[in-house]
Design an enzyme around this catalytic site. Structure first.
Site, PDB file in Angstrom:
ATOM      1  N   CYS A  86      25.663  32.813  63.692  1.00  0.00           N
ATOM      2  CA  CYS A  86      24.647  33.501  62.897  1.00  0.00           C
ATOM      3  C   CYS A  86      23.958  34.591  63.717  1.00  0.00           C
ATOM      4  O   CYS A  86      23.051  34.316  64.508  1.00  0.00           O
ATOM      5  CB  CYS A  86      23.622  32.493  62.380  1.00  0.00           C
ATOM      6  SG  CYS A  86      22.307  33.268  61.430  1.00  0.00           S
ATOM      7  N   CYS A 146      20.226  34.952  63.135  1.00  0.00           N
ATOM      8  CA  CYS A 146      19.385  33.954  63.797  1.00  0.00           C
ATOM      9  C   CYS A 146      19.279  34.227  65.300  1.00  0.00           C
ATOM     10  O   CYS A 146      18.206  34.083  65.883  1.00  0.00           O
ATOM     11  CB  CYS A 146      19.966  32.545  63.642  1.00  0.00           C
ATOM     12  SG  CYS A 146      20.681  32.191  62.051  1.00  0.00           S
ATOM     13  N   ASP A 147      20.383  34.562  65.930  1.00  0.00           N
ATOM     14  CA  ASP A 147      20.436  34.510  67.396  1.00  0.00           C
ATOM     15  C   ASP A 147      20.604  35.863  68.091  1.00  0.00           C
ATOM     16  O   ASP A 147      20.549  35.933  69.315  1.00  0.00           O
ATOM     17  CB  ASP A 147      21.591  33.588  67.832  1.00  0.00           C
ATOM     18  CG  ASP A 147      21.384  32.164  67.322  1.00  0.00           C
ATOM     19  OD1 ASP A 147      20.215  31.752  67.213  1.00  0.00           O
ATOM     20  OD2 ASP A 147      22.380  31.487  67.019  1.00  0.00           O
TER      21      ASP A 147
END
Ligand code: NDP
Length: 309
Positions: free
Chosen positions: A133, A136-137
């Site tokens: 992701c 997200c990261d």
């Protein structure tokens, strides 16, 4: 026969949110946790895009908080996964191992699982540079060089997104033909921070000893040559599998197996609702999953008011 008001399949963000709302409506919901209790948040590290946490929060802590909040209002949790379901008549029947569970309404929040490559050290480095992701990261790799695997729209989109942070993004694809739509591919090709390596597979990711990604072993499929490729992160953009197989033939699905809904969460079976990533191939965010979990619970409550038996 013990008949539940509401059963929720899945204990990720959408499942816990559905449980919270159902519990606060006094429906005493039962959550069947599934193969990966906590869902995808449980394998993430810092979550910085869930509103309400100005400093961010660890994914496992966020999901645990959601569970506790739902339990405080009476939601029950059961370990196990649903192996089959009969939605042909009410109450619906679920098999969980050797248990049979009957329920008047069903909320399917079984999520989608990211596809992994199956590398020897991949799972050990999830959350330490291996990620599925970018949203997200990606932020954690500001000023670093990163790799994205895949040749579809997800890989192109993630690579473009990652150029906001990374100094260089290399897309590695196993063929030299791309599934990605032309517009997405062109956008990646025209981005000066993105490089491509084709006809190449990843054989392993390093370095478990250092608890961070330092590089990959790649193999060129045309020359059969293997070599090391230094990088700080490995992002997988090779697709997701919606966890909906057990509903084949009973609920409508798109060609990739995502459940089809109308009015956000209604399936074609009255009393059965679907929410979160098992429905959503487009956004796949914790907050959107929570939102549709809330909708499914409200719809199930309304359904029960109209169909108490
Ligand atoms: P796709 O199935 O389209 O693509 C997956 C890619 O990963 C393919 O290039 C495939 O290679 C590669 N791949 C799969 N397994 C492996 C493996 N084991 N090793 C190496 N490579 C592998 O999935 P996407 O997630 O990209 O897209 C899914 C759907 O979502 C599509 O319909 C897409 O259009 C849509 N989407 C739309 C977006 C948008 O419009 N903004 C954004 C993201 C997705 P190969 O080609 O060789 O099979």
């Amino acid at each position: 026969m013990d008949i539940r008001n509401a059963v929720i399949i899945g204990s990720g963000c959408s499942g816990h949110t559905a449980a919270l709302y159902s519990a606060r409506a006094n429906l005493n919901p039962l959550v069947i946790e599934g193969h990966e209790p906590g869902g995808q948040l449980s394998i993430t590290t810092l979550v910085e895009n869930f509103p309400g946490f100005p400093e961010g929060i660890q994914g496992p802590e966020l999901i645990e908080n959601m569970r506790k909040q739902a339990q405080r209002f009476g939601a029950e949790y059961m370990l196990g996964h649903v192996t089959s379901a009969d939605l042909s008549k009410r109450p619906f029947l679920l098999h969980v191992g050797k248990h049979q569970i009957h329920t008047k309404t069903l909320i399917i929040a079984s999520g989608a699982s990211a596809r992994w490559l199956g590398l020897p050290h991949e799972q050990q480095l999830i959350g330490h540079g291996v990620s599925s992701c970018a949203t997200c990261d990606g932020f954690f790799f500001s000023g670093k060089e990163v790799v994205v695997i895949g040749g579809g729209d997800t890989a192109m989109e993630e690579a473009n997104f990652l150029t906001r942070f990374a100094t260089r993004v290399t897309i590695i694809h196993r063929r030299d033909i791309f599934r990605a739509s032309k517009i997405m591919l062109d956008r990646a090709r025209n981005n000066p921070k993105i490089a491509f390596i084709t006809d190449t597979v990843v054989e392993d990711v390093h370095d478990v000893g250092q608890k961070e990604v330092t590089g990959l072993t790649l193999r060129n499929l045309k020359t059969e040559q293997a070599y090391n490729f230094p990088t700080s992160a490995l992002f997988l953009g090779i697709g997701h599998e919606p966890n909906a197989r057990i509903f084949e033939g009973q609920l409508e699905m798109d060609p990739d197996g995502y459940l089809k809904t109308r009015d956000y969460v209604l399936t074609r079976v009255p009393g059965v609702f679907a929410c979160g990533d098992v429905v959503d191939r487009r956004y796949r965010q914790a907050i959107t999953a929570a939102g549709t979990g809330c909708m499914a619970a409200i719809e199930s409550e309304r359904f029960l008011e109209e169909h108490p038996e």
